[in-house]
Every structure is written in C-alpha cells, then in structure tokens.
Motif scaffolding. Structure first.
Motif, short mmCIF file in Angstrom:
data_model
loop_
_atom_site.label_atom_id
_atom_site.label_comp_id
_atom_site.label_asym_id
_atom_site.label_seq_id
_atom_site.Cartn_x
_atom_site.Cartn_y
_atom_site.Cartn_z
N GLY A 5 0.83 -1.19 0.00
CA GLY A 5 0.00 0.00 0.00
C GLY A 5 0.87 1.24 0.00
N PRO A 6 0.23 2.41 0.14
CA PRO A 6 1.00 3.65 0.17
C PRO A 6 1.98 3.62 1.34
CG PRO A 6 -1.40 4.06 0.29
CD PRO A 6 -1.19 2.59 0.34
N ASN A 7 3.07 4.33 1.25
CA ASN A 7 4.11 4.41 2.28
C ASN A 7 4.76 3.07 2.58
OD1 ASN A 7 2.86 6.94 2.52
ND2 ASN A 7 1.52 6.13 4.10
N GLY A 8 4.65 2.12 1.67
CA GLY A 8 5.30 0.83 1.89
C GLY A 8 4.64 0.01 2.97
N SER A 9 3.48 0.43 3.46
CA SER A 9 2.81 -0.34 4.50
C SER A 9 2.12 -1.55 3.89
CB SER A 9 1.78 0.55 5.21
OG SER A 9 0.85 1.00 4.24
N GLU A 10 1.76 -2.50 4.74
CA GLU A 10 1.05 -3.68 4.24
C GLU A 10 -0.35 -3.26 3.77
OE1 GLU A 10 1.00 -7.17 3.93
OE2 GLU A 10 3.13 -6.82 3.69
N PRO A 11 -0.87 -3.95 2.76
CA PRO A 11 -2.24 -3.62 2.34
C PRO A 11 -3.25 -4.03 3.42
CG PRO A 11 -1.42 -5.53 1.15
CD PRO A 11 -0.27 -5.00 1.95
N LEU A 12 -4.45 -3.54 3.29
CA LEU A 12 -5.50 -3.92 4.24
C LEU A 12 -5.72 -5.43 4.18
CD1 LEU A 12 -7.86 -3.25 6.17
CD2 LEU A 12 -9.27 -2.86 4.14
N ILE A 13 -5.86 -5.95 2.97
CA ILE A 13 -6.12 -7.37 2.76
C ILE A 13 -5.10 -7.93 1.78
CG2 ILE A 13 -7.76 -9.09 1.84
CD1 ILE A 13 -8.98 -7.65 4.20
N ARG A 14 -4.54 -9.08 2.12
CA ARG A 14 -3.71 -9.78 1.14
C ARG A 14 -4.08 -11.25 1.17
NH1 ARG A 14 1.15 -8.85 -1.14
NH2 ARG A 14 1.85 -7.28 0.33
N MET A 15 -4.42 -11.77 0.00
CA MET A 15 -4.74 -13.20 -0.12
C MET A 15 -3.65 -13.83 -0.98
SD MET A 15 -8.85 -12.86 -0.81
CE MET A 15 -9.32 -14.54 -0.40
N VAL A 16 -3.02 -14.89 -0.47
CA VAL A 16 -1.85 -15.47 -1.13
C VAL A 16 -2.08 -16.93 -1.50
CG1 VAL A 16 0.62 -15.93 -0.89
CG2 VAL A 16 -0.35 -13.90 0.20
N ASN A 17 -1.90 -17.21 -2.77
CA ASN A 17 -1.99 -18.60 -3.28
C ASN A 17 -3.23 -19.33 -2.80
OD1 ASN A 17 0.42 -18.20 -4.56
ND2 ASN A 17 1.65 -19.17 -2.96
#
Ligand SMILES: Nc1ncnc2c1ncn2[C@@H]1O[C@H](COP(=O)(O)OP(=O)(O)O)[C@@H](O)[C@H]1O
Ligand SMILES: [Mg+2]
Length: 264
Positions: A5-17
């Motif tokens: 996300g902005p500022n290199g922060s983690e996104p709100l939601i991340r779904m992986v594989n």
C-alpha cells in the motif's frame, strides 16, 4: 515487497496462493489478490471465473482448501462469517440474509441494536433505529417514502438489497464487499449503490465491487482486477488509463489477433 500500500505499509487485505476445490471443480487455483486501505477495487471476470468464491473465502462463508489471508500484515483464520465481520469485513450478496418478518429498521440493526435507559433493562431504542433507518434509506436511493417500520417481507428484491447495503454503510466496516449488488435493481436504486461505492473511500472504507455491467465498474473503482479460470490474471488495471474493450479482451483471454481471426 510488491503490491504494498501507500508508504510501503502492508495492504488492508492480502490473499496469497488461494486454492478452493469443490470436489473435482477447482474454483480457485493459486489466486493472489490484495486490497489497499481506502481503495475501491473492481473484480471482473466471466461467469465461473471464481469471483464469488474468492470473496466467499474472504468473508468466511466457505473454507479455503489452501493459501493464506493477511489483514494489515497479520495472518488470520476466517472460519465463519462472524470471524470476518469481527475483522471488519462486511459482505453483501445478491440475496443477503434478512429476516422477512422483521421491520427494515430492525433488520438494519440486527444483533447490534442501540439500547435506551439503563443497560440492564436491555430495551431497544426503537425511535433511534427508525431515525437512522429513514436517513439510510434515502442515501441508498429508496426515494419512495417507505416507513422504516415496514416488514422486509413486503419489499421488492431491489429494496431488500438496498437495505442490506444500508446496513454495511452504517456499521463502520473496513472493507465492504458487494457481489453483483445492482442485479434486479431499478435505475434510482442502482445509482444509489454506485454513489455509495464512489463515496466509500471518502468515508474511510475499502470496497470490492463485483458487477456484470463493466461500465458501472469503470465509473466507480480505483483499480480493476481480472480473474479467469480461478486465477487473478491482471491486478493493476487503472480504469482511467485503459478502455472497456481492452479489459473485455483480458476477461475473455483473447488477443486482438484472436478476435480478428474469430470475426474473419
Ligand atoms: N458450491 C459449489 N459447488 C460446486 N462448484 C461450485 C460451487 N460454487 C461455485 N462452484 C464452481 O466454481 C467455479 C467458480 O464459480 P464462482 O466463484 O461462482 O464464479 P463467478 O462468481 O466468477 O461467476 C465455477 O466453475 C462454479 O461452477
Ligand atoms: Mg458470482
């Protein structure tokens, strides 16, 4: 890391594989998907591409076969819709669960009723619920003067949908998921939903918007994600920098050469 996300922060939601099989059917095949804070994402794909399955996994409605889900960088286990709601994820389906015998106002506050008087009396504040309900109904485009005391059972399908949307608007979810919310809606109701999605970012929400009408998606979203056969095949389409035709090509998986060959 990409997709941050902005500022290199983690996104709100991340779904992986994410994988999801229904017996022999592979509805999701290593799908990767993310939503940033205050972002409106349009999820597109042909019938059967896996859109509803992806959001059902995210809303705790169906268990995933394998894969990981992170909320603000923290791995979560979403075993049921209650888990997802507790994490700020509210979902509106085509046929959202409403209690037909109860009033519009009661359905809006189901399980989260405001109380009046001393807490131990546990008396619902009916007037407050009716007040908020009237305001919300106007916002979602139910312009006819339907009293908030009307039972859900006497509303049209579109009106019921609008009530479900009003519920998600009122309770401050971080992420509101709308899966084809404008199906069966009238013109004013559809405009109400589109206005809501458009305004969701300003009121601090993120949104996943799935709709048949690709033009509606182009009108309201920040980013378009396309799924095909259980996979995310494009995830950073800017609707301001591309055309409906180009996105349709990605949805069908046809190159321009394929299309020329098909019509000649
Ligand atoms: N409950 C289920 N049981 C078996 N197969 C299912 C079920 N739900 C979805 N599917 C299959 O999974 C695939 C993806 O469906 P879905 O996520 O509903 O796609 P979309 O929402 O993009 O149209 C389709 O092949 C569909 O038939
Ligand atoms: Mg679907």
């Amino acid at each position: 890391m990409p997709n941050n996300g902005p500022n290199g922060s983690e996104p709100l939601i991340r779904m992986v594989n994410i994988r999801k099989s229904y017996g022999q059917v592979q509805a999701l095949v290593d799908a990767n998907f993310h939503v940033n804070e205050r972002e409106i994402v349009g999820l597109l794909g042909d019938n059967g591409a896996g859109k509803s399955t992806l959001i059902k996994v995210l809303s705790g409605a169906v268990p995933l076969t394998s894969g990981d889900i992170f909320i603000r960088g923290k791995k979560v286990d979403l075993r049921n819709t209650g888990d997802a709601i507790a994490h700020g994820i509210e979902t509106i389906y085509q046929d959202s669960a409403l209690v037909t015998q109860l009033s519009i106002a009661r359905n809006l506050f189901l399980g989260r009723e405001p109380l009046k008087g001393p807490r131990f009396l546990n008396r619902m504040d009916q007037a407050a619920m009716n007040d908020v309900a009237s305001g919300l109904l106007k916002k979602v485009g139910i312009s006819k003067n339907i009293p908030p005391t009307t039972p859900i059972g006497s509303l049209s399908g579109g009106e019921r949908q609008a009530v479900a949307i009003a519920r998600a608007m009122h309770f401050d979810s971080d992420l509101i998921i709308l899966d084809e919310p404008t199906n069966n809606l009238g013109v004013a109701e559809t405009q109400g939903v589109l206005n809501f999605v458009r305004g969701a970012r300003d009121s601090g929400h993120s949104c996943i918007f799935i709709a048949h009408n690709i033009h509606h998606v182009f009108q309201v979203v920040d980013r378009i994600v396309v799924m095909r056969r259980g996979k995310v095949v494009a995830d950073d389409i800017d609707p301001k920098k591309t055309t409906v035709e180009e996105v349709e090509r990605i949805i069908t998986g046809m190159s321009e050469a394929d299309i020329k060959a098909a019509v000649s």
